[in-house]
Design an enzyme around this catalytic site. Structure first.
Site, mmCIF file in Angstrom:
data_model
loop_
_atom_site.group_PDB
_atom_site.id
_atom_site.type_symbol
_atom_site.label_atom_id
_atom_site.label_comp_id
_atom_site.label_asym_id
_atom_site.label_seq_id
_atom_site.Cartn_x
_atom_site.Cartn_y
_atom_site.Cartn_z
ATOM 1 N N GLU A 148 -1.215 3.102 -13.571
ATOM 2 C CA GLU A 148 -0.272 4.123 -13.079
ATOM 3 C C GLU A 148 1.155 3.877 -13.575
ATOM 4 O OE1 GLU A 148 0.105 4.413 -8.787
ATOM 5 O OE2 GLU A 148 1.386 6.176 -8.989
ATOM 6 N N ASP A 207 -6.074 6.886 -8.933
ATOM 7 C CA ASP A 207 -6.257 6.961 -7.474
ATOM 8 C C ASP A 207 -7.736 6.942 -7.103
ATOM 9 O OD1 ASP A 207 -3.474 7.428 -6.709
ATOM 10 O OD2 ASP A 207 -3.681 9.419 -7.594
ATOM 11 N N ILE A 222 -0.681 -0.214 -6.418
ATOM 12 C CA ILE A 222 -0.532 0.029 -4.975
ATOM 13 C C ILE A 222 -0.883 1.493 -4.752
ATOM 14 C CG2 ILE A 222 1.022 0.167 -2.999
ATOM 15 C CD1 ILE A 222 2.666 -2.062 -4.065
ATOM 16 N N ASP A 223 -2.011 1.745 -4.127
ATOM 17 C CA ASP A 223 -2.330 3.113 -3.751
ATOM 18 C C ASP A 223 -1.894 3.260 -2.299
ATOM 19 O OD1 ASP A 223 -3.339 5.705 -4.315
ATOM 20 O OD2 ASP A 223 -5.021 5.245 -3.001
ATOM 21 N N THR A 268 1.838 3.913 -1.923
ATOM 22 C CA THR A 268 3.189 3.329 -2.042
ATOM 23 C C THR A 268 4.093 3.808 -0.908
ATOM 24 O OG1 THR A 268 2.973 3.100 -4.421
ATOM 25 C CG2 THR A 268 5.208 3.129 -3.575
ATOM 26 N N ASP A 307 -4.638 1.298 -10.170
ATOM 27 C CA ASP A 307 -3.549 1.744 -9.285
ATOM 28 C C ASP A 307 -3.113 0.485 -8.539
ATOM 29 O OD1 ASP A 307 -1.813 2.868 -7.490
ATOM 30 O OD2 ASP A 307 -3.108 4.586 -7.050
HETATM 31 O O1 LIG Z 1 1.308 7.078 -5.647
HETATM 32 P P1 LIG Z 1 0.228 6.300 -4.962
HETATM 33 O O2 LIG Z 1 0.620 5.785 -3.634
HETATM 34 O O3 LIG Z 1 -0.410 5.299 -5.857
HETATM 35 O O4 LIG Z 1 -1.026 7.342 -4.752
HETATM 36 C C1 LIG Z 1 -0.961 8.504 -3.919
HETATM 37 C C2 LIG Z 1 -1.780 8.286 -2.686
HETATM 38 O O5 LIG Z 1 -3.122 8.053 -2.993
HETATM 39 C C3 LIG Z 1 -1.690 9.521 -1.811
HETATM 40 O O6 LIG Z 1 -2.499 9.375 -0.682
HETATM 41 C C4 LIG Z 1 -2.161 10.752 -2.535
HETATM 42 O O7 LIG Z 1 -1.925 11.871 -1.740
HETATM 43 C C5 LIG Z 1 -1.428 10.933 -3.837
HETATM 44 O O8 LIG Z 1 -2.019 12.028 -4.512
HETATM 45 C C6 LIG Z 1 -1.518 9.665 -4.669
HETATM 46 O O9 LIG Z 1 -0.809 9.860 -5.873
HETATM 47 MG MG LIG Z 2 -2.338 6.072 -6.011
HETATM 48 MG MG LIG Z 3 0.084 3.692 -6.902
#
Ligand SMILES: O=P([O-])([O-])O[C@@H]1[C@H](O)[C@H](O)[C@@H](O)[C@H](O)[C@H]1O
Ligand SMILES: [Mg+2]
Ligand SMILES: [Mg+2]
Length: 280
Positions: free
Chosen positions: A70, A220, A92-93, A95, A90
Site C-alpha cells: 500500500e 485490503d 496496517i489495515d 490506519t 497492507d
Molecule cells: O487504509 P487502510 O486502513 O489500510 O484500509 C482501509 C480499511 O480497510 C477500511 O476499513 C476500508 O473501509 C478502506 O476501504 C480501506 O482502505
Molecule cells: Mg487497508
Molecule cells: Mg493500510
C-alpha cells in the site's frame, strides 16, 4: 514434492507477528498523522516502517518475488499483478483505528501465484489473533479451523461494510442507498470493524454472514479473500459474477444465497482500478 510455498507462508506469519509488536508498541507513543488522497485517507510513520520491514525481510529470503505494498504504491510504485509470486501487503489495515486507538488493527499479507492467492495471513494485532489460510488447506485462527456461518436467510444475518476513505458526494450517495436497502430488508444488523481484513476474518469466523465494500484496494482484501473461501465462504463482485481483486469492489459471504441477496441491494459504481496505468 516439497511444498515450495510453505517457507514463504511461515515467513509471512513470523513477520506479521513482528509487525504487530511494532504496531502495539507505537500505540503507546504519540502518532504523527499524515494524509494521502484526501483529508480522511490517513497514514503514519508506523504504516511505512512496517511495510519496509515486511518487504525488506521477504526480499532477503525470496529475492525473485514481487511486491505490491500500500505505502509503496502511495509513493509511486506500480500496482500490477503478474503471474510471478507476489506479496500483497497492507502494513496496517485500519490506519484510522490505529490513529484513534480503536482496537481493531490488522497486518495483512496475501501471496499470489498466477494471479491466484496461494496463502493469506491477517494478524489482528490488538486481539492477538493470527488468521491464516493456504489454498486447498483450510483457514485457521490461532491454529483453530474456521468455518463460515450456515445461515441462508438474509433476515437473520449481520452484514459488515465500511464507508471507506473517500467523501465524494456521488459515491456517498450510492453507499448510503445500498446501506439503507440492506438495513431495511431488514437484516439483524450492520457492523463495521474499521478494517476490511478483519471484517473478512469475521465472515470466515461465522460472526457475520457477509461483508461488502466498494473502494477497497487489492492489499485490503487479498489475504482475507482466501481466508473467507477456505472457511467455506464465497466471493463475488458487487454486481454478481467473479470477484476481481483489482476492481476495488467485493462481496464476501458465507454462501451464494446471502451473497446474491446482497448483490441485489447494492447500488454499484465503478472506481479507477488498482492496475490502471499511472497518470503522469
Ligand atoms: O487504509 P487502510 O486502513 O489500510 O484500509 C482501509 C480499511 O480497510 C477500511 O476499513 C476500508 O473501509 C478502506 O476501504 C480501506 O482502505
Ligand atoms: Mg487497508
Ligand atoms: Mg493500510
Amino acid at each position: 514434492m516439497a511444498d515450495v510455498w510453505q517457507s514463504a507462508m511461515d515467513h509471512a506469519v513470523a513477520v506479521a507477528r513482528k509487525a504487530g509488536e511494532i504496531v502495539r508498541g507505537a500505540l503507546k507513543d504519540e502518532r504523527t498523522v499524515m494524509t494521502k488522497s484526501c483529508a480522511v485517507d490517513l497514514v503514519t510513520q508506523t504504516d511505512q516502517k512496517v511495510e519496509q520491514l515486511i518487504i525488506q525481510s521477504a526480499k532477503e529470503k525470496f529475492p525473485t518475488h514481487r511486491f505490491i505494498g500500500e505505502e509503496s504504491v502511495a509513493a509511486g510504485e506500480s500496482c500490477i499483478l503478474s503471474d510471478d509470486p507476489t506479496w500483497i501487503i497492507d502494513p496496517i489495515d485500519g490506519t484510522t483505528n490505529f490513529v484513534h486507538a480503536f482496537p481493531f488493527v490488522a497486518v495483512s499479507i496475501g501471496f499470489s501465484i498466477n494471479k491466484q492467492v496461494e496463502f493469506g495471513v491477517v494478524y489482528s494485532c490488538l486481539e492477538d489473533k493470527m488468521f491464516t489460510a493456504r489454498r486447498g488447506k483450510g483457514a485457521f485462527c490461532n491454529g483453530e479451523a474456521l468455518q463460515v456461518s450456515e445461515q441462508a436467510d438474509i433476515h437473520q444475518a449481520i452484514v459488515a461494510t465500511e464507508f471507506g476513505s473517500s467523501r465524494d458526494p456521488a459515491a456517498m450517495d450510492h453507499i448510503f442507498r445500498s446501506l439503507r436497502n440492506i438495513l431495511c430488508l431488514p437484516v439483524h444488523g450492520v457492523r463495521g470493524a474499521g478494517t476490511a481484513a478483519i471484517n473478512m476474518c469475521l465472515v470466515a469466523s461465522g460472526c457475520v454472514e457477509a461483508y461488502y465494500e466498494i473502494g477497497i484496494h487489492v492489499w485490503d482484501v487479498a489475504a482475507g479473500s482466501l481466508i473467507v473461501s477456505e472457511a467455506g465462504g464465497v466471493l463475488m463482485d458487487v454486481e454478481g459474477g467473479d470477484m476481481d481483486l483489482m476492481s476495488r469492489r467485493i462481496v464476501a459471504a458465507n454462501n451464494t444465497t446471502i451473497a446474491e441477496r446482497i448483490v441485489k441491494e447494492i447500488v454499484s459504481f465503478t472506481l479507477q482500478r488498482d492496475d490502471a496505468p499511472l497518470q503522469s
